[in-house]
Design an enzyme around this catalytic site. Sequence first.
Site, PDB file in Angstrom:
ATOM      1  N   GLU A  51     104.837  91.393  81.343  1.00 56.22           N
ATOM      2  CA  GLU A  51     103.671  91.562  80.466  1.00 56.22           C
ATOM      3  C   GLU A  51     103.130  92.974  80.662  1.00 56.22           C
ATOM      4  O   GLU A  51     103.095  93.442  81.809  1.00 56.22           O
ATOM      5  CB  GLU A  51     102.584  90.546  80.829  1.00 56.22           C
ATOM      6  N   ALA A  54     101.904  79.133  82.884  1.00 54.39           N
ATOM      7  CA  ALA A  54     101.311  79.364  84.214  1.00 54.39           C
ATOM      8  C   ALA A  54     101.237  80.860  84.490  1.00 54.39           C
ATOM      9  O   ALA A  54     100.203  81.495  84.235  1.00 54.39           O
ATOM     10  CB  ALA A  54     102.115  78.641  85.274  1.00 54.39           C
ATOM     11  N   ARG A  55     102.307  81.433  84.970  1.00 54.51           N
ATOM     12  CA  ARG A  55     102.357  82.854  85.308  1.00 54.51           C
ATOM     13  C   ARG A  55     103.756  83.360  85.032  1.00 54.51           C
ATOM     14  O   ARG A  55     104.730  82.632  85.264  1.00 54.51           O
ATOM     15  CB  ARG A  55     102.075  83.051  86.812  1.00 54.51           C
ATOM     16  N   HIS A  94      99.890  85.171  76.024  1.00 58.21           N
ATOM     17  CA  HIS A  94      98.966  84.856  77.131  1.00 58.21           C
ATOM     18  C   HIS A  94      97.556  84.509  76.624  1.00 58.21           C
ATOM     19  O   HIS A  94      96.577  85.170  76.977  1.00 58.21           O
ATOM     20  CB  HIS A  94      98.909  86.033  78.122  1.00 58.21           C
ATOM     21  N   ILE A 142      95.028  72.382  85.861  1.00 62.67           N
ATOM     22  CA  ILE A 142      95.617  72.425  84.514  1.00 62.67           C
ATOM     23  C   ILE A 142      96.704  71.367  84.359  1.00 62.67           C
ATOM     24  O   ILE A 142      96.817  70.724  83.310  1.00 62.67           O
ATOM     25  CB  ILE A 142      96.155  73.840  84.195  1.00 62.67           C
TER      26      ILE A 142
HETATM   27  N1  NAD Z   1      98.143  80.774  80.263  1.00 63.41           N
HETATM   28  C1  NAD Z   1      96.921  81.117  80.615  1.00 63.41           C
HETATM   29  O1  NAD Z   1      96.216  81.826  79.918  1.00 63.41           O
HETATM   30  C2  NAD Z   1      96.364  80.599  81.918  1.00 63.41           C
HETATM   31  C3  NAD Z   1      94.992  80.356  82.017  1.00 63.41           C
HETATM   32  C4  NAD Z   1      94.488  79.855  83.228  1.00 63.41           C
HETATM   33  C5  NAD Z   1      95.362  79.651  84.307  1.00 63.41           C
HETATM   34  N2  NAD Z   1      96.688  79.922  84.173  1.00 63.41           N
HETATM   35  C6  NAD Z   1      97.621  79.693  85.293  1.00 63.41           C
HETATM   36  O2  NAD Z   1      97.882  78.306  85.411  1.00 63.41           O
HETATM   37  C7  NAD Z   1      98.338  78.034  86.738  1.00 63.41           C
HETATM   38  C8  NAD Z   1      97.696  76.761  87.271  1.00 63.41           C
HETATM   39  O3  NAD Z   1      96.288  76.911  87.332  1.00 63.41           O
HETATM   40  P1  NAD Z   1      95.359  75.750  87.936  1.00 63.41           P
HETATM   41  O4  NAD Z   1      93.960  76.108  87.634  1.00 63.41           O
HETATM   42  O5  NAD Z   1      95.886  74.413  87.538  1.00 63.41           O
HETATM   43  O6  NAD Z   1      95.643  75.966  89.505  1.00 63.41           O
HETATM   44  P2  NAD Z   1      95.440  74.894  90.681  1.00 63.41           P
HETATM   45  O7  NAD Z   1      95.361  75.680  91.927  1.00 63.41           O
HETATM   46  O8  NAD Z   1      94.340  73.948  90.349  1.00 63.41           O
HETATM   47  O9  NAD Z   1      96.811  74.046  90.652  1.00 63.41           O
HETATM   48  C9  NAD Z   1      98.062  74.574  91.043  1.00 63.41           C
HETATM   49  C10 NAD Z   1      98.835  73.454  91.723  1.00 63.41           C
HETATM   50  O10 NAD Z   1     100.171  73.906  91.933  1.00 63.41           O
HETATM   51  C11 NAD Z   1     100.604  73.358  93.184  1.00 63.41           C
HETATM   52  N3  NAD Z   1     101.747  74.145  93.647  1.00 63.41           N
HETATM   53  C12 NAD Z   1     101.742  75.286  94.389  1.00 63.41           C
HETATM   54  N4  NAD Z   1     103.007  75.699  94.558  1.00 63.41           N
HETATM   55  C13 NAD Z   1     103.804  74.816  93.925  1.00 63.41           C
HETATM   56  C14 NAD Z   1     105.222  74.712  93.759  1.00 63.41           C
HETATM   57  N5  NAD Z   1     106.058  75.615  94.255  1.00 63.41           N
HETATM   58  N6  NAD Z   1     105.713  73.664  93.044  1.00 63.41           N
HETATM   59  C15 NAD Z   1     104.869  72.736  92.521  1.00 63.41           C
HETATM   60  N7  NAD Z   1     103.527  72.781  92.656  1.00 63.41           N
HETATM   61  C16 NAD Z   1     103.017  73.817  93.351  1.00 63.41           C
HETATM   62  C17 NAD Z   1      99.379  73.411  94.066  1.00 63.41           C
HETATM   63  O11 NAD Z   1      99.473  72.487  95.111  1.00 63.41           O
HETATM   64  C18 NAD Z   1      98.262  73.060  93.083  1.00 63.41           C
HETATM   65  O12 NAD Z   1      97.980  71.664  93.109  1.00 63.41           O
HETATM   66  C19 NAD Z   1      98.012  79.306  87.549  1.00 63.41           C
HETATM   67  O13 NAD Z   1      99.211  80.037  87.707  1.00 63.41           O
HETATM   68  C20 NAD Z   1      97.076  80.067  86.658  1.00 63.41           C
HETATM   69  O14 NAD Z   1      97.170  81.447  86.888  1.00 63.41           O
HETATM   70  C21 NAD Z   1      97.212  80.366  83.001  1.00 63.41           C
END
Ligand code: NAD
Length: 316
Positions: free
Chosen positions: A273, A243-244, A291, A157
């Site tokens: 939430e 993100a979360r 969300h 993302i």
């Molecule tokens: N808002 C929504 O409805 C929604 C929808 C889908 C996903 N999400 C959330 O989005 C987030 C990212 O999803 P994604 O698919 O890109 O995941 P992903 O695993 O592809 O990417 C996450 C990245 O974060 C990095 N990371 C881990 N810990 C870190 C830290 N402390 N500081 C900086 N970087 C760090 C990892 O190395 C990884 O590259 C997740 O938390 C997911 O749950 C939210």
Amino acid sequence: MKVLANDGIAASGVKALEKAGFEVDLTTVAQDQLVDYLNSNEIDVLLVRSATKVRKDIIDNCNSLKIIGRGGVGMDNIDVEYAKQKGIDVINTPAASSHSVAELVFAHLFGLARFLHDANRNMPLDGDSKFKQLKKTYAKGIELRGKTLGIIGFGRIGQATAKVALGLGMKVIAFDPFLDAVNLELDFFDHQTVFFNINTITKEEVLQQADFISLHVPAQNEYVISTKEFELMKDGAFIVNAARGGVIDEVALVKAIENGKIAGAALDVFENEPTPEIQLLMNSSISLTPHIGAATSEAQDRIGTELAQQIIEILT
Ligand SMILES: NC(=O)c1ccc[n+]([C@@H]2O[C@H](COP(=O)([O-])OP(=O)(O)OC[C@H]3O[C@@H](n4cnc5c(N)ncnc54)[C@H](O)[C@@H]3O)[C@@H](O)[C@H]2O)c1
């Protein structure tokens, strides 16, 4: 073979599964009745989103179950390792919603830059009686073009968000402890492609240099952004959390807004939430959504199709 899509599935998924000979059941079965329902209907595949929990009770007591599928990314609602130990395949669709989340980030950023979130609250109340006053209140907007977007967490993302930002003419900087550099491929409508290399920098550098910050890290045990991090940011920076919940310290955020360090924030996810703190909901500098990052027709279609493909691959 029978598939129960307990939290729903897009029509694209139903179509693909039925075409391959699967029977798709769209009933929403209450959590406490799931074990009975799965057994009496001999369900082979249980598909969920985030509402249904798939814990040991289901895994231990439903012998017909061969696959548990999560439409979306996070699998916090499934005992993944336990299911795998018991020989059940667990699948999800990690990439399907990345662009939808990225676009929501920009919906918030454009809104914040021009006070849309607040104007939409006040125009219905005072738009006819205090038009000129509101016009003045929202007159100091800014453009995104030329500004610096800092991305924390440069995975799927984060990268999708970077591509949108680059298309707008923003400078993109990123921090990710597990990635040194990313080569982004930007695809255009006429099949032209541009490659863009971004070397990650430290978290401190991102916080100090960014005009807008967007968080895209997985769920963490500790805050990624709290008082110390807010202090490092530029005065008047903006921050988005799609993100979360729990990635950003909400109490520290409200303080940073109140003392003027942060000009505005956007939250799609919350620590509490589904009952976010009222201090966040009532804050006129925060743009809010419940969300909905992945909640687009396109993402749901991709999720449905990807789940169907994986099920067909495993079971046929
Ligand atoms: N808002 C929504 O409805 C929604 C929808 C889908 C996903 N999400 C959330 O989005 C987030 C990212 O999803 P994604 O698919 O890109 O995941 P992903 O695993 O592809 O990417 C996450 C990245 O974060 C990095 N990371 C881990 N810990 C870190 C830290 N402390 N500081 C900086 N970087 C760090 C990892 O190395 C990884 O590259 C997740 O938390 C997911 O749950 C939210």
